[in-house]
Write a protein that holds these residues in place. Structure first.
Motif, short mmCIF file in Angstrom:
data_model
loop_
_atom_site.label_atom_id
_atom_site.label_comp_id
_atom_site.label_asym_id
_atom_site.label_seq_id
_atom_site.Cartn_x
_atom_site.Cartn_y
_atom_site.Cartn_z
N PRO A 130 -53.92 -81.08 22.76
CA PRO A 130 -54.69 -80.39 23.22
C PRO A 130 -54.86 -81.30 25.19
N ALA A 131 -55.18 -81.97 24.95
CA ALA A 131 -54.99 -82.43 26.61
C ALA A 131 -53.87 -82.17 27.38
N LEU A 133 -52.03 -79.29 26.86
CA LEU A 133 -52.73 -77.99 27.22
C LEU A 133 -53.11 -77.67 28.27
N ARG A 134 -54.68 -78.55 28.26
CA ARG A 134 -55.67 -78.72 29.45
C ARG A 134 -55.32 -78.84 30.63
N ARG A 136 -52.03 -78.44 31.50
CA ARG A 136 -50.89 -77.36 32.29
C ARG A 136 -51.78 -76.61 32.65
N ALA A 137 -52.85 -76.35 32.35
CA ALA A 137 -53.71 -75.08 32.91
C ALA A 137 -54.37 -75.22 33.85
N ALA A 138 -55.16 -76.74 33.67
CA ALA A 138 -55.25 -77.07 35.42
C ALA A 138 -54.68 -77.22 36.79
N SER A 141 -53.64 -72.59 36.85
CA SER A 141 -54.70 -72.02 37.74
C SER A 141 -54.93 -72.65 38.72
N GLU A 143 -56.44 -75.10 39.75
CA GLU A 143 -58.08 -76.08 39.84
C GLU A 143 -57.79 -77.51 40.63
N GLU A 272 -64.08 -83.69 34.04
CA GLU A 272 -63.93 -83.22 32.83
C GLU A 272 -63.52 -84.38 31.78
N VAL A 274 -61.30 -84.65 28.33
CA VAL A 274 -60.96 -84.01 26.55
C VAL A 274 -60.24 -85.46 25.56
#
Length: 336
Positions: A130-131, A133-134, A136-138, A141, A143, A272, A274
């Motif tokens: 999960p960490a 994936l988060r 990668r998304a950051a 995007s 961010e 944030e 995770v």
């Protein structure tokens, strides 16, 4: 309702533990028809732990029409031969890391998978945390902004007894040392997140803490995909073993991925976290980690078969990470 896919687990060593636990969790989607080992005693030990039929007859498994896919967990030196047999028999294949002993053999395996038109994936489960994936998304995007620097550290520990087992840490069985056998997970994740465009310099050695053929310490200076500086340090001589770490400095914030725990700190003052799902197998207890990420790898593999797409970690992706290992070790030899 989609029918269950028939699965054969091939190779019943330590790596079979998280995979088998995952397959129990995925029993509504996958039916384990066979668990295969060439060693009767190992098959017997496995049968006492998991409720799957065991056999030592691989040929019978490959001719069984109820088997749709094989999960190959044999030593790296056999990945090409065993996986090719499965692919040629019409089975989809998910193979443990590393892809093979060498990039050349890995390329042959990838080519076989493409020629037979079977779904082919590689177990590099750190991408599925999960960490991860988060993070990668950051990055995707924006961010974190533009990547300005990156750092990868794998300060693991393996006692000498680990390397005293036949073949461990040898080129003939494992294909390499810490970089290919232990750090490949983190290196693959790191490469997939920020890219590696160049190996600037590297060092590799075997420390006095181990008697082994291959390296137990590697450091390197790299450039990310956008040319930013990056540093790598990886070892199995850091007693008692500590979680792997990826740090990324961006123009809008900083990310620290420590094992399975992520901290994002943004320049606007926000933050944030995770949380980690458990240990990472960084010490002497090599299987001391939860099987959640393995379950996600297998679920993605089943999805890929059903949807007629590639899995997240294709053979080509695993091959790119293995070639990066080659480049780092080549730079280390030139530097020496």
């Amino acid at each position: 309702m989609t029918r269950k896919l028939g699965i054969a687990v091939i190779g019943l060593g330590p790596a079979s533990q998280p995979h088998s636990k995952s397959l129990l969790d995925l029993a509504d989607r996958a039916d384990v028809r066979w668990a295969v080992s060439r060693t009767p005693d190992r098959a017997k030990t496995y049968a006492a732990q998991f409720p799957f039929p065991t056999t030592t007859d691989l040929d019978a498994v490959l001719t069984d029409p109820s088997v749709d896919a094989c999960i190959v967990l044999t030593p790296p030196s056999s990945h090409l031969d065993v996986s090719a047999l499965c692919l040629e028999a019409g089975k989809h294949v998910l193979v443990e890391k590393p892809l093979e002993l060498t990039s050349a053999r890995g390329q042959r395996l990838v080519d076989t998978a493409r020629r037979t038109h079977r779904t082919f994936g590689v177990v590099l489960q750190h991408r599925f945390r999960p960490a991860s994936l988060r993070l990668r998304a950051a990055l995707q995007s924006g961010e974190l902004g533009t990547v300005e620097a990156a750092f990868l550290s794998v300060p693991w520990w393996r006692p000498q007894g680990y390397y005293d087992e036949p073949g461990r840490g040898t080129l003939a069985r494992d294909g390499g040392g810490v970089l290919l056998t232990q750090a490949i997970h983190s290196l693959d994740l790191f490469r997939s997140l920020v890219g590696v465009s160049r190996v600037v310099a590297a060092q590799a050695r075997t420390t006095a803490l181990h008697r082994m053929e291959t390296e137990d310490y590697v450091s390197a200076l790299l450039e990310t995909g956008n040319g930013a500086p990056a540093t790598l340090v990886t070892t199995t001589a850091a007693y008692p073993g500590y979680p792997e770490r990826i740090e990324i400095t961006g123009t809008k914030g900083f990310a620290a991925l420590i094992g399975g725990r992520l901290r994002l700190a943004f320049l606007d003052g926000s933050e944030e976290i995770v949380k980690a799902e458990g240990s990472t197998g960084s010490g002497a207890a090599i299987m001391d980690f939860p099987h959640d990420a393995h379950r996600a790898v297998i679920a993605d593999f089943l999805d890929a078969i059903e949807q007629g797409r590639d899995p997240v970690v294709t053979g080509e992706e695993a091959l790119a990470s293995q070639r990066l290992v080659d480049e780092i070790l080549s730079a280390a030899r030139k530097g020496a």
